[in-house]
Design an enzyme around this catalytic site. Structure first.
Site, PDB file in Angstrom:
ATOM      1  N   ARG A 185       0.821  -1.233   0.013  1.00 16.08           N
ATOM      2  CA  ARG A 185       0.049   0.092   0.075  1.00 16.08           C
ATOM      3  C   ARG A 185       1.167   1.252  -0.157  1.00 16.08           C
ATOM      4  O   ARG A 185       1.603   1.728   1.036  1.00 16.08           O
ATOM      5  CB  ARG A 185      -1.028  -0.022   1.190  1.00 16.08           C
ATOM      6  N   GLY A 186       1.010   1.853  -1.057  1.00 19.23           N
ATOM      7  CA  GLY A 186       1.814   2.849  -1.238  1.00 19.23           C
ATOM      8  C   GLY A 186       2.066   4.130  -0.174  1.00 19.23           C
ATOM      9  O   GLY A 186       2.943   4.384   0.223  1.00 19.23           O
TER      10      GLY A 186
ATOM     11  N   ASP B 251       1.186   3.944   2.742  1.00 19.01           N
ATOM     12  CA  ASP B 251       2.035   3.381   4.107  1.00 19.01           C
ATOM     13  C   ASP B 251       3.357   3.153   4.080  1.00 19.01           C
ATOM     14  O   ASP B 251       3.795   3.321   5.108  1.00 19.01           O
ATOM     15  CB  ASP B 251       1.084   2.039   4.485  1.00 19.01           C
ATOM     16  N   THR B 252       3.834   2.550   2.707  1.00 18.17           N
ATOM     17  CA  THR B 252       5.083   1.917   3.009  1.00 18.17           C
ATOM     18  C   THR B 252       5.988   2.469   1.648  1.00 18.17           C
ATOM     19  O   THR B 252       7.057   2.300   1.743  1.00 18.17           O
ATOM     20  CB  THR B 252       4.942   0.497   2.943  1.00 18.17           C
ATOM     21  N   ARG B 253       5.585   3.181   0.848  1.00 20.19           N
ATOM     22  CA  ARG B 253       6.124   3.436  -0.491  1.00 20.19           C
ATOM     23  C   ARG B 253       7.480   4.053  -0.010  1.00 20.19           C
ATOM     24  O   ARG B 253       8.602   3.626  -0.766  1.00 20.19           O
ATOM     25  CB  ARG B 253       5.451   4.114  -1.670  1.00 20.19           C
TER      26      ARG B 253
ATOM     27  N   GLY C 230     -10.626   3.091  -7.936  1.00 21.96           N
ATOM     28  CA  GLY C 230     -11.563   2.331  -8.787  1.00 21.96           C
ATOM     29  C   GLY C 230     -11.088   1.759 -10.239  1.00 21.96           C
ATOM     30  O   GLY C 230     -12.060   0.993 -10.646  1.00 21.96           O
TER      31      GLY C 230
ATOM     32  N   GLU D 191      -4.886  -7.113  -6.521  1.00 18.79           N
ATOM     33  CA  GLU D 191      -3.578  -7.656  -6.554  1.00 18.79           C
ATOM     34  C   GLU D 191      -3.194  -8.705  -5.960  1.00 18.79           C
ATOM     35  O   GLU D 191      -2.559  -9.925  -6.272  1.00 18.79           O
ATOM     36  CB  GLU D 191      -2.713  -6.539  -6.532  1.00 18.79           C
TER      37      GLU D 191
END
Length: 188
Positions: free
Chosen positions: A27-28, A30-32, A60, A94
């Protein structure tokens, strides 16, 4: 769609149809720019060919064909579960594709629990419960989809994984050792 691929010409995995050694799912927001960037850099330093989606995804939108292909072409999928992972329908789609590839193609799925309790992910508690309540409201006419996401999230989080209490260096070493062991079994 841009992706990051390590430039290393050597890797610890055989190239039997795999383009990437590792597909990173995360999840970008949060962690990217913290954990995933550091993990990506460390894997590259170890000669691992990594796919990391560098595009900002639009809400979406369906998972892109390029992303689906990258999952299919990866030997391992490292799924970084974080506080807001389940709020993203993209991440959940994903994850469904990753687990499908595990079953169909033998992709090895390695969960990483980043600042979340693995049992919260498994049982969809706390932020995961809130996210699924929102999905149930948003997709009330597509509950089969939401139920599939729930089952897939539970299945993925039941796999043996890595809790963030371990250091990044230990995680990279773990992945390197696991891949080396896997290579030995494939040769013999």
């Amino acid at each position: 769609m841009a992706s990051s691929l390590s430039p290393s010409s050597s890797s610890f995995l055989p190239r039997r149809g795999w383009i990437y050694d590792v597909f990173l799912s995360f999840r970008g927001k949060d962690t990217r720019y913290n954990f995933v960037d550091h993990l990506y850099a460390a894997l590259i330093q170890h000669g691992v060919r990594v796919f990391k989606d560098d595009e900002t995804l639009h809400r979406g939108q369906p998972i892109s064909p390029e992303l689906q292909k990258a999952i299919e072409e990866s030997r391992f999928a490292v799924v970084v579960f974080s506080k807001n992972y389940a709020e993203s329908s993209w991440c959940l789609e994903e994850l469904c594709k990753i687990m499908e590839c595990q079953d169909r193609m033998g992709v090895r799925v390695l969960p990483v629990f980043y600042h979340v309790d693995p049992s919260d992910v498994r049982r969809q508690k706390r932020s995961f419960d809130v996210a699924f309540q929102q999905h149930e409201h948003k997709f009330e006419v597509e509950m089969e989809k939401v139920n599939k996401w729930r089952l897939t999230l539970t299945a993925a989080s039941n796999l043996s994984g890595w809790h963030v209490s371990k250091t990044l260096k230990e995680l990279v070493s773990f992945l390197f050792i696991l891949a080396s062991i896997t290579l030995r079994f494939e040769i013999h």
